[in-house]
Write a protein that holds these residues in place. Structure first.
Motif, PDB file in Angstrom:
ATOM      1  N   PRO A 188      40.431  50.169  39.667  1.00 25.96           N
ATOM      2  CA  PRO A 188      40.107  48.723  40.230  1.00 25.96           C
ATOM      3  C   PRO A 188      41.341  48.176  40.797  1.00 25.96           C
ATOM      4  CG  PRO A 188      39.836  48.519  37.980  1.00 25.96           C
ATOM      5  CD  PRO A 188      39.987  50.056  38.365  1.00 25.96           C
ATOM      6  N   ALA A 189      41.416  47.334  41.818  1.00 20.39           N
ATOM      7  CA  ALA A 189      42.706  46.624  42.222  1.00 20.39           C
ATOM      8  C   ALA A 189      42.685  45.114  42.367  1.00 20.39           C
ATOM      9  CB  ALA A 189      42.814  47.215  43.780  1.00 20.39           C
ATOM     10  N   ARG A 190      43.856  44.621  42.403  1.00 18.68           N
ATOM     11  CA  ARG A 190      43.727  43.197  42.331  1.00 18.68           C
ATOM     12  C   ARG A 190      44.948  43.014  43.514  1.00 18.68           C
ATOM     13  NH1 ARG A 190      45.101  40.878  36.779  1.00 18.68           N
ATOM     14  NH2 ARG A 190      42.829  40.865  36.731  1.00 18.68           N
ATOM     15  N   LEU A 191      44.511  42.130  44.454  1.00 18.03           N
ATOM     16  CA  LEU A 191      45.494  41.994  45.466  1.00 18.03           C
ATOM     17  C   LEU A 191      45.955  40.456  45.315  1.00 18.03           C
ATOM     18  CD1 LEU A 191      46.617  42.565  48.300  1.00 18.03           C
ATOM     19  CD2 LEU A 191      44.622  41.758  49.169  1.00 18.03           C
ATOM     20  N   THR A 192      47.394  40.240  45.129  1.00 17.51           N
ATOM     21  CA  THR A 192      47.987  38.975  45.040  1.00 17.51           C
ATOM     22  C   THR A 192      48.480  38.631  46.460  1.00 17.51           C
ATOM     23  OG1 THR A 192      48.373  39.412  42.821  1.00 17.51           O
ATOM     24  CG2 THR A 192      49.779  37.626  43.885  1.00 17.51           C
TER      25      THR A 192
END
Lengths: 163, 165
Positions: free
Chosen positions: B124-128
């Motif tokens: 999973p990836a989190r984009l800030t």
């Protein structure tokens, strides 16, 4: 022998009238009525990935944020500040927080003891003017979080991207 | 036997004047056609809210099997609120921030490449999105749109930390 020279020839207008009235009805129903929760002065940015609001989330709080970052309340809403002054705009993030906290309390009261009469609104839809700075938008997002709301969505005009 | 005698042998056909009604209908139709403006279809982009920084505030944590990949896109803005410079970086990675210029297309291509790589790893990836406070909403939504289309579902727009400018 007469060939009907005296007979009056009239076109039958009734089907034409039926059709025209149906068209009139269509345009009347499709006329751009101003929705209660939205503000026509807010010019939204466009996005391809914007999705329609889920049918299960038909009960959301709409916040219309203008170019200056002020929240314009709908006709049915009013805000009374700490000095007792009644306004129809929320000028800063603190006012937004107080407004949302009051809304949450009203919703919880309306939900009844079992919480089933009228489910409280859990989603906030931000309709932010496309010229509004991120500083103002972020302050409102923080106010939503501080008021206890966790689901916030940004509203945009959906377009296909075929330009 | 009693017979009824028909009185008034002249049968008068009722005449309903349709023409004025049709005229009025056409006028109404013309009015609605001219003033008709279909409302644009609106949609939403979901986002993750900033943390509550007040003392005592509790941020809910959700257990995850695999820690999400953190990707940060930093956007600085010009004085008029348009995009000036975009850099992309992965905190903790040895790779330095990559400068993508001012084009959103370059951001889209880079994000799509990264998202494809993470998808292969099933991570999973989190984009800030670290955004300049001057950046206007039009570009905020454009960047979020780019992120969502690249495959990032967890998007979090935050202002640039003034200490890290």
């Amino acid at each position: 022998m007469s060939h009907g020279g005296s007979d009056k020839c009239e076109p039958n207008f009734t089907p034409l009238l039926d059709l025209v009235l149906q068209l009139v009805m269509f345009f009347m129903l499709c006329a751009n009525f101003v929705m209660d929760q939205t503000n026509v002065e807010i010019k939204l940015p466009s996005a391809i990935a914007a999705k329609a609001l889920e049918s299960t989330v038909d009960y959301a709080i709409y916040l219309n944020v203008n170019e200056q970052g002020k929240v314009i309340l709908t006709a049915s809403d009013q805000f009374t500040d700490t000095e007792g002054k009644v306004t129809d705009t929320l000028d800063n993030a603190e006012q937004v927080r107080i407004f949302l906290v009051r809304r949450a309390k009203e919703d919880l009261a309306a939900a009844g003891p079992a919480g089933k009469d009228k489910p409280p609104r859990s989603v906030i839809v931000l309709r932010v003017h496309k010229e509004c700075s991120f500083e103002k938008t972020y302050a409102i997002m923080k106010a939503c979080r501080q008021a206890g709301y966790l689901k916030v969505q940004l509203r945009a005009i959906r377009h296909s991207g075929a330009e | 036997m009693h017979t009824r005698k028909r009185q008034g042998t002249d049968f008068v056909e009722p005449d309903l004047p349709i023409t004025p009604m049709l005229d009025m209908s056409f006028q109404l139709l013309a009015f609605f056609i001219i003033t008709f403006r279909p409302a644009p279809t609106e949609g939403q982009i979901a986002l993750a809210l900033p943390k509550d920084e007040r003392p005592g505030a509790v941020t809910p944590r959700f257990p995850m099997d695999v820690p999400p990949a953190q990707l940060t896109v930093r956007v600085t803005a010009a004085a008029n609120g348009t995009i000036e410079r975009v850099t992309i970086s992965e905190p903790g990675s040895a790779v330095f921030a990559k400068d993508l210029g001012a084009k959103v297309e370059a951001v889209r291509d880079e994000l799509a490449t990264v998202a494809a790589g993470l998808s292969r790893e099933n991570r999973p990836a989190r984009l800030t999105l670290e955004l300049d406070e001057k950046l206007i909403q039009e570009y905020v939504v454009q960047l979020m749109d780019t992120g969502v289309r690249a495959g990032f579902a967890d998007l979090s727009p935050v202002p640039i930390d003034p200490n890290r400018r």
